[in-house]
Design a protein around this motif. Structure first.
Motif, short mmCIF file in Angstrom:
data_model
loop_
_atom_site.label_atom_id
_atom_site.label_comp_id
_atom_site.label_asym_id
_atom_site.label_seq_id
_atom_site.Cartn_x
_atom_site.Cartn_y
_atom_site.Cartn_z
N TYR A 13 47.99 68.82 29.44
CA TYR A 13 47.10 68.02 28.20
C TYR A 13 46.62 69.01 26.85
O TYR A 13 46.79 70.89 27.22
N THR A 14 46.78 68.76 25.43
CA THR A 14 46.42 69.84 24.94
C THR A 14 45.19 68.87 23.78
O THR A 14 45.01 67.93 24.38
N LEU A 15 44.40 69.54 23.23
CA LEU A 15 43.59 69.11 22.09
C LEU A 15 43.67 67.55 21.06
O LEU A 15 42.91 67.89 20.03
N GLY A 76 43.21 76.10 23.35
CA GLY A 76 43.24 75.09 22.28
C GLY A 76 42.01 74.40 21.85
O GLY A 76 42.19 74.14 20.21
N ALA A 77 40.64 74.68 22.43
CA ALA A 77 39.14 74.11 21.23
C ALA A 77 39.19 75.40 19.94
O ALA A 77 38.70 74.82 19.19
N ALA A 83 42.04 73.60 13.27
CA ALA A 83 42.26 72.44 12.48
C ALA A 83 41.58 71.46 11.41
O ALA A 83 41.42 70.97 10.10
N ARG A 84 40.80 71.19 12.36
CA ARG A 84 39.60 69.81 11.60
C ARG A 84 39.26 70.94 10.87
O ARG A 84 38.89 70.12 10.02
N LEU A 85 38.83 72.06 10.51
CA LEU A 85 37.93 72.73 9.92
C LEU A 85 38.79 72.54 8.49
O LEU A 85 38.60 72.07 7.14
N LEU A 161 37.58 62.62 26.19
CA LEU A 161 36.03 63.12 25.76
C LEU A 161 36.19 64.33 25.72
O LEU A 161 35.13 64.80 24.32
N THR A 162 36.87 65.16 26.00
CA THR A 162 36.48 66.70 25.49
C THR A 162 36.93 66.99 24.24
O THR A 162 36.14 67.27 23.41
N GLN A 163 37.76 66.31 24.11
CA GLN A 163 38.44 66.20 22.33
C GLN A 163 38.05 65.32 21.76
O GLN A 163 37.32 65.81 20.70
N SER A 164 37.59 64.67 21.94
CA SER A 164 35.81 63.08 21.21
C SER A 164 34.68 64.81 21.25
O SER A 164 34.20 64.57 19.59
N ILE A 165 34.10 65.53 21.96
CA ILE A 165 33.12 66.32 21.37
C ILE A 165 33.21 67.35 20.80
O ILE A 165 32.62 67.99 20.30
N LEU A 166 34.27 67.79 20.70
CA LEU A 166 35.07 69.23 20.33
C LEU A 166 34.34 68.39 19.10
O LEU A 166 35.04 69.03 18.30
N ASP A 167 35.65 67.47 18.91
CA ASP A 167 35.77 66.76 17.08
C ASP A 167 34.32 66.51 16.84
O ASP A 167 34.08 67.12 15.32
#
Length: 179
Positions: A13-15, A76-77, A83-85, A161-167
């Motif tokens: 899996y990736t984020l 990954g985080a 990327a999000r920033l 869920l991990t990706q969502s909370i990191l988003d």
């Protein structure tokens, strides 16, 4: 008969950070006056910072037998937050790669808790510092405790869920950025 004894294949899996972040500063539009942000590798508790996909069951940590992160979770985080920033702050050149010139700001993120429980509760505690190159500018320290609900009984759901909370964390960091 041997096929019946075989374990299921391991899934990686990736984020979800795209290879080229949509909404980021297009190539060629970065100038010498574009403010630069370098994102340091995110720190995580040791038991999380590996490739094992982990979920919590009360006080017990469960490592998935069939799910792995494609790289260490801290990498990954870091990729995802970068990327999000970059997506939300198109006025900045945001990177987690070394640069020739000093950055306008450095971002350091410490995640002290990142728990995904099988009951569908995700919790994250983090603090971050935005360090300006100009020592006359203020250093910004922020802290957030986030929770999110969602299914978490399968590896796919734990990864989502991990990706969502990191988003959610990335949104908080972007909102705290000086204008």
């Amino acid at each position: 008969m041997l096929a019946a004894c075989a374990s299921p294949p391991v899934r990686f899996y990736t984020l979800g950070a795209p290879a080229i972040a949509t909404g980021a500063v297009p190539v060629g539009s970065v100038t010498s006056t574009t403010p630069t942000v370098t994102v340091a590798r995110i720190t995580l508790p040791d038991y999380l910072d590996g490739q094992d996909l982990i979920a919590r069951d009360g006080n017990r940590i469960e490592r998935s037998a069939t799910g792995r992160w494609a790289s260490r979770l801290s990498l990954g985080a870091t990729d995802l937050i970068t990327a999000r920033l970059a997506q939300s702050r198109t006025d900045l050149f945001v990177t987690d790669q070394p640069q020739v010139l000093p950055a306008t700001w450095r971002l350091a993120v410490n995640i002290s808790r990142l728990d995904i429980a099988h009951d569908g509760t995700a919790s994250l505690a983090a603090d971050w510092s935005i360090v300006p190159r100009d020592e006359h500018q203020p250093l910004i320290h922020q802290r957030a405790t986030l929770t999110r609900q969602g299914p978490a009984t399968t590896d796919d759901q734990v990864a989502d869920l991990t990706q969502s909370i990191l988003d959610d964390l990335a949104e908080r960091i972007a909102a705290s950025w000086p204008r």
